[in-house]
Design a protein around this motif. Structure first.
Motif: not given
Length: 134
Positions: A19-20, A25-26, A47-48, A124-125
């Motif tokens: 998922a990360e 990637a996007h 995530l940051d 993402i999921a």
């Protein structure tokens, strides 16, 4: 007695890493949550750059998908089609972006993502779940 599958720590890490990677990637800043079949949190990663509220929304989407045994988008669609009484249901994450993890026809957990467009959260999921090969 029946035997059933369940998520292991290794499974959860694989889901989170995939998922990360999809989010990275996007260039999407999101929070990823993974829960077991009872909606109990197994993983949470903001995530940051992800908005702080996403750390509340992602687990809620995951819990909704796990407890309902279906995508959280289904609840959003019902509400958007006019069945506003569903807002009183004892669920918090009735927005697209929560997907159940189904193995051999049984829900073993769910992934919830929050931080970008709902359809992108779901993307993402799905990428996380795909890492399991189920």
């Amino acid at each position: 007695m029946k035997t059933r599958s369940f998520l292991t720590g290794q499974d959860v890490r694989a889901i989170a890493q995939a998922a990360e990677a999809e989010a990275a990637a996007h260039g999407w800043a999101v929070t990823v949550a993974v829960v077991d079949d009872g909606g109990h949190l197994l993983w949470l990663q903001r995530l940051d750059g992800a908005a702080p509220i996403s750390a509340q929304i992602a687990p809620a989407k995951a819990r909704t998908a796990a407890l309902g045994r279906r995508e959280s988008k289904g609840y959003e669609d019902v509400i958007n089609q006019g069945r506003t009484a569903f807002l009183s249901a004892p669920l918090e994450g009735m927005l697209e972006g929560g997907l159940p993890i189904v193995v051999d026809g049984h829900c073993v957990g769910a992934v919830g993502v929050s931080g970008v467009k709902s359809s992108e959260d779901a993307q993402i999921a799905r990428a996380g779940i795909a890492a399991l090969g189920v």
